[in-house]
Write a protein that holds these residues in place. Structure first.
Motif, PDB file in Angstrom:
ATOM      1  N   HIS A 116       0.866  -1.182   0.000  1.00 54.67           N
ATOM      2  CA  HIS A 116       0.000   0.000   0.000  1.00 54.67           C
ATOM      3  C   HIS A 116       0.901   1.231   0.000  1.00 54.67           C
ATOM      4  O   HIS A 116       1.870   1.310   0.758  1.00 54.67           O
ATOM      5  CB  HIS A 116      -0.895  -0.030   1.253  1.00 54.67           C
ATOM      6  CG  HIS A 116      -1.997   0.980   1.243  1.00 54.67           C
ATOM      7  ND1 HIS A 116      -1.809   2.286   1.627  1.00 54.67           N
ATOM      8  CD2 HIS A 116      -3.309   0.876   0.897  1.00 54.67           C
ATOM      9  CE1 HIS A 116      -2.958   2.934   1.526  1.00 54.67           C
ATOM     10  NE2 HIS A 116      -3.884   2.109   1.081  1.00 54.67           N
ATOM     11  N   HIS A 117       0.567   2.199  -0.850  1.00 55.43           N
ATOM     12  CA  HIS A 117       1.442   3.370  -1.024  1.00 55.43           C
ATOM     13  C   HIS A 117       1.641   4.168   0.279  1.00 55.43           C
ATOM     14  O   HIS A 117       2.750   4.615   0.578  1.00 55.43           O
ATOM     15  CB  HIS A 117       0.848   4.267  -2.125  1.00 55.43           C
ATOM     16  CG  HIS A 117       1.693   5.436  -2.467  1.00 55.43           C
ATOM     17  ND1 HIS A 117       2.880   5.332  -3.155  1.00 55.43           N
ATOM     18  CD2 HIS A 117       1.545   6.756  -2.203  1.00 55.43           C
ATOM     19  CE1 HIS A 117       3.413   6.524  -3.312  1.00 55.43           C
ATOM     20  NE2 HIS A 117       2.619   7.419  -2.735  1.00 55.43           N
ATOM     21  N   ILE A 118       0.577   4.331   1.056  1.00 57.65           N
ATOM     22  CA  ILE A 118       0.676   5.082   2.319  1.00 57.65           C
ATOM     23  C   ILE A 118       1.557   4.322   3.320  1.00 57.65           C
ATOM     24  O   ILE A 118       2.358   4.905   4.057  1.00 57.65           O
ATOM     25  CB  ILE A 118      -0.739   5.294   2.933  1.00 57.65           C
ATOM     26  CG1 ILE A 118      -1.619   6.116   1.982  1.00 57.65           C
ATOM     27  CG2 ILE A 118      -0.665   5.951   4.310  1.00 57.65           C
ATOM     28  CD1 ILE A 118      -1.097   7.478   1.643  1.00 57.65           C
ATOM     29  N   ALA A 120       3.953   2.361   2.509  1.00 59.80           N
ATOM     30  CA  ALA A 120       5.331   2.532   2.042  1.00 59.80           C
ATOM     31  C   ALA A 120       5.880   3.879   2.515  1.00 59.80           C
ATOM     32  O   ALA A 120       7.015   3.960   3.005  1.00 59.80           O
ATOM     33  CB  ALA A 120       5.382   2.430   0.523  1.00 59.80           C
ATOM     34  N   HIS A 121       5.068   4.934   2.401  1.00 63.45           N
ATOM     35  CA  HIS A 121       5.526   6.251   2.897  1.00 63.45           C
ATOM     36  C   HIS A 121       5.844   6.161   4.391  1.00 63.45           C
ATOM     37  O   HIS A 121       6.875   6.650   4.848  1.00 63.45           O
ATOM     38  CB  HIS A 121       4.445   7.315   2.674  1.00 63.45           C
ATOM     39  CG  HIS A 121       4.540   8.017   1.352  1.00 63.45           C
ATOM     40  ND1 HIS A 121       5.678   8.668   0.929  1.00 63.45           N
ATOM     41  CD2 HIS A 121       3.637   8.181   0.357  1.00 63.45           C
ATOM     42  CE1 HIS A 121       5.471   9.196  -0.275  1.00 63.45           C
ATOM     43  NE2 HIS A 121       4.237   8.906  -0.646  1.00 63.45           N
ATOM     44  N   ILE A 122       4.941   5.552   5.164  1.00 60.49           N
ATOM     45  CA  ILE A 122       5.142   5.478   6.618  1.00 60.49           C
ATOM     46  C   ILE A 122       6.455   4.758   6.931  1.00 60.49           C
ATOM     47  O   ILE A 122       7.253   5.219   7.744  1.00 60.49           O
ATOM     48  CB  ILE A 122       3.944   4.776   7.305  1.00 60.49           C
ATOM     49  CG1 ILE A 122       2.685   5.650   7.185  1.00 60.49           C
ATOM     50  CG2 ILE A 122       4.253   4.458   8.775  1.00 60.49           C
ATOM     51  CD1 ILE A 122       1.393   4.978   7.602  1.00 60.49           C
ATOM     52  N   VAL A 140       1.785  13.264   4.770  1.00 59.81           N
ATOM     53  CA  VAL A 140       1.415  14.492   4.053  1.00 59.81           C
ATOM     54  C   VAL A 140       1.962  14.433   2.627  1.00 59.81           C
ATOM     55  O   VAL A 140       3.135  14.685   2.389  1.00 59.81           O
ATOM     56  CB  VAL A 140       1.942  15.760   4.787  1.00 59.81           C
ATOM     57  CG1 VAL A 140       0.976  16.211   5.844  1.00 59.81           C
ATOM     58  CG2 VAL A 140       3.323  15.553   5.400  1.00 59.81           C
ATOM     59  N   SER A 141       1.069  14.076   1.699  1.00 62.05           N
ATOM     60  CA  SER A 141       1.541  13.954   0.313  1.00 62.05           C
ATOM     61  C   SER A 141       0.630  14.741  -0.616  1.00 62.05           C
ATOM     62  O   SER A 141      -0.207  15.518  -0.166  1.00 62.05           O
ATOM     63  CB  SER A 141       1.584  12.475  -0.078  1.00 62.05           C
ATOM     64  OG  SER A 141       0.273  11.993  -0.209  1.00 62.05           O
ATOM     65  N   GLY A 142       0.770  14.486  -1.923  1.00 66.97           N
ATOM     66  CA  GLY A 142      -0.049  15.201  -2.890  1.00 66.97           C
ATOM     67  C   GLY A 142      -1.485  14.689  -2.912  1.00 66.97           C
ATOM     68  O   GLY A 142      -2.413  15.412  -3.275  1.00 66.97           O
ATOM     69  N   THR A 294       9.522  12.123  -1.052  1.00 70.25           N
ATOM     70  CA  THR A 294       8.682  12.024  -2.248  1.00 70.25           C
ATOM     71  C   THR A 294       8.670  10.566  -2.722  1.00 70.25           C
ATOM     72  O   THR A 294       9.443   9.735  -2.238  1.00 70.25           O
ATOM     73  CB  THR A 294       9.206  12.973  -3.344  1.00 70.25           C
ATOM     74  OG1 THR A 294      10.608  12.841  -3.414  1.00 70.25           O
ATOM     75  CG2 THR A 294       8.865  14.417  -3.044  1.00 70.25           C
ATOM     76  N   ASP A 295       7.792  10.274  -3.684  1.00 69.69           N
ATOM     77  CA  ASP A 295       7.582   8.884  -4.096  1.00 69.69           C
ATOM     78  C   ASP A 295       8.865   8.200  -4.572  1.00 69.69           C
ATOM     79  O   ASP A 295       9.636   8.778  -5.339  1.00 69.69           O
ATOM     80  CB  ASP A 295       6.532   8.841  -5.220  1.00 69.69           C
ATOM     81  CG  ASP A 295       5.155   9.184  -4.693  1.00 69.69           C
ATOM     82  OD1 ASP A 295       4.986   9.247  -3.460  1.00 69.69           O
ATOM     83  OD2 ASP A 295       4.246   9.379  -5.516  1.00 69.69           O
ATOM     84  N   ASN A 296       9.061   6.973  -4.125  1.00 72.91           N
ATOM     85  CA  ASN A 296      10.248   6.195  -4.508  1.00 72.91           C
ATOM     86  C   ASN A 296       9.961   4.716  -4.263  1.00 72.91           C
ATOM     87  O   ASN A 296       9.120   4.372  -3.434  1.00 72.91           O
ATOM     88  CB  ASN A 296      11.468   6.649  -3.694  1.00 72.91           C
ATOM     89  CG  ASN A 296      11.296   6.374  -2.211  1.00 72.91           C
ATOM     90  OD1 ASN A 296      11.569   5.266  -1.749  1.00 72.91           O
ATOM     91  ND2 ASN A 296      10.792   7.333  -1.456  1.00 72.91           N
TER      92      ASN A 296
HETATM   93 ZN    ZN Z   1       3.276   9.368  -2.345  1.00 63.24          ZN
END
Ligand code: ZN
Ligand code: KG4
Length: 341
Positions: A116-118, A120-122, A140-142, A294-296
Motif C-alpha cells: 500500500h502506497h501510504i 510505504a511512505h510510513i 502528508v503527500s499530494g 517524495t515517491d520512490n
Molecule cells: Zn506518495
C-alpha cells in the motif's frame, strides 16, 4: 527458500507521476533505487495528467529496469520476488506498475508482494532509522493527509484525515493560483528564498477538537485576497497557514493518543518550514531525508520485504487474485490481506 539465504527483491512504484524501481536485500537492506520524475512534463499543464503518467511509466520502466540491474551487476534471475504498489493511486498509473510486476513474477515464476502506497511512505523512515512501536505517522503527500497510529507492522489505526484537499494538493493549487509552477511545494520554497515577507492572518481551519484537516478555506481565502496583498506576503502566509494547521492537528492527535514518537512522511515532509516547526516540538521525531519523502520504490521494497518475511505473497497460480484498487484505505488494504482469494 531457507530464511538464512539472502533474497533480493525488486520494488516497483508507479502510483502517481514518479516511476521508480528498487533492489532490496533481505539481509543487507536497500541495495539501490532508480527514479524518473515526470514533474517537468506535467508542469506545462499546471498539474498531473493521468493519461500522460501511464504512458511515461510504460516508457520509463523498460529503460530503468536494465539500467538498475546493470549498475548493480545483477541479472533478472537474481531477483527472488517482486514488491509492487497496488493501491492507492491513479488507476492507469497503478496498472502499468502492477502489469510490469505481474509480468516479471509470471515469467520468472517468483512471488508477488502487494504494498500500500501510504504504508510505504510510513515505513520510508525505516530506510534510515530503527523506530520502536507505537508511533504516530503524519502522512502528508499530494493525494493524502492523514494521521495513523502504528502499533506494529500491519497493525494500524486511522486517527484523522482530511475532509477535502491533501496538504500537497493545497500547495499545488495555491502555487498555480499565484502564478508559480507545479509542483507547488518546491516552487513556493524557491520563490520565498530571497524574500522578507510580512505575515497576513489567514482563517484557522477546524477550530474544534476534531482530529481532521481541511485546506479548502485557506485556498479560497488566498484566491479572494489575491489583489489585496503582495504576492510574497500571500505566498509566505499561505505556507505558514498550511504548516500551522498540520502542526495543530498533530498536537491534537498526540494529546488524544498519548503517543509522542512521531514520524512525518510524504512529499510535504520535505518542506523546510514544516521540518523547522516540527523540530521545535517536545516530541521524539523522525523525518526521512528529502529523497525518501517524495515517491520512490525504496520504501515499497522495504515494506515488501517485511510482508514477504511474514509469508504473504501471490504465486504464479494465484496472480489473478491481485487486487488493484485506486481508493483503498490503508486499514481496508490490511484487512483485504486476510482474505487473499
Ligand atoms: Zn506518495
Ligand atoms: O508523496 P508525493 O511525492 O506523491 C504523492 O504520493 O502524492 O508528494 C507530492 C506532493 C506534491 O503535492 C508536492 O507539491 C509536495 O508533495 N511537495 C512539497 C515539497 N516537496 C514536494 N510540499 C511542500 N514543500 C516541499 N518542499
Amino acid at each position: 527458500m531457507s530464511s538464512s539465504q539472502e533474497l533480493i527483491s525488486l520494488g516497483v512504484e508507479t502510483s502517481c507521476d514518479d516511476t521508480s524501481l528498487a533492489l532490496y536485500s533481505s539481509q543487507r537492506g536497500l541495495i539501490d533505487y532508480i527514479l524518473s520524475s515526470q514533474a517537468n512534463l506535467h508542469k506545462e499543464y499546471n498539474g498531473i495528467v493521468p493519461e500522460l503518467c501511464s504512458r511515461e511509466h510504460t516508457k520509463n520502466l523498460y529503460f530503468l529496469f536494465p539500467r538498475l540491474l546493470e549498475r548493480n551487476h545483477l541479472t533478472k534471475s537474481d531477483i527472488n520476488f517482486m514488491s509492487v504498489t497496488t493501491s492507492p493511486g491513479l488507476i492507469l498509473s497503478l496498472l502499468v506498475g502492477v502489469a510490469f510486476g505481474v509480468g516479471i513474477s509470471y515469467a520468472l515464476d517468483i512471488p508477488f508482494v502487494p504494498v500500500h502506497h501510504i504504508e510505504a511512505h510510513i515505513y520510508s523512515v525505516f530506510l534510515e532509522y530503527d523506530i520502536k512501536y507505537p508511533f504516530l505517522a503524519l502522512v502528508v503527500s499530494g493525494g493524502h493527509t492523514e494521521i495513523h497510529l502504528i502499533k506494529g507492522f500491519e497493525d494500524y489505526e486511522l486517527v484523522g484525515k482530511t475532509l477535502d484537499d491533501a496538504a500537497g494538493e493545497a500547495f499545488d493549487k495555491g502555487a498555480i493560483a499565484l502564478g508559480l509552477d507545479y509542483p507547488g511545494g518546491p516552487a513556493i520554497e524557491k520563490f520565498l528564498l530571497d524574500k522578507s515577507p510580512k505575515l497576513i492572518d489567514f482563517p484557522i481551519p477546524i477550530k474544534d477538537d476534531r482530529i481532521v484537516f481541511s485546506f479548502s478555506g485557506l485556498k479560497t481565502f488566498l484566491k479572494e485576497n489575491k489583489d489585496k496583498y503582495s504576492k510574497e506576503d500571500l505566498v509566505y502566509s499561505y505556507q505558514e497557514a498550511i504548516v500551522n494547521h498540520l502542526i495543530r492537528t498533530l498536537k491534537k492527535a498526540i494529546e488524544k493518543t498519548g503517543v509522542r514518537c512521531i514520524v512525518v512522511v510524504g512529499g510535504v515532509a520535505a518542506n523546510k518550514r514544516l521540518r523547522e516547526k516540527l523540530k521545535s516540538m517536545d516530541i521524539e521525531l523522525y523525518i526521512p531525508s528529502i529523497k525518501f519523502c517524495t515517491d520512490n520504490a525504496a520504501m515499497v521494497s522495504l515494506v515488501g520485504d517485511m510482508r514477504f518475511k511474514k509469508g504473504f505473497y501471490y504465486t504464479k497460480k494465484d496472480l489473478t487474485y491481485i487486487k488493484l484498487e485506486p481508493h483503498l484505505s490503508l486499514e481496508a488494504f490490511i484487512k483485504s490481506l486476510k482474505t487473499k482469494n
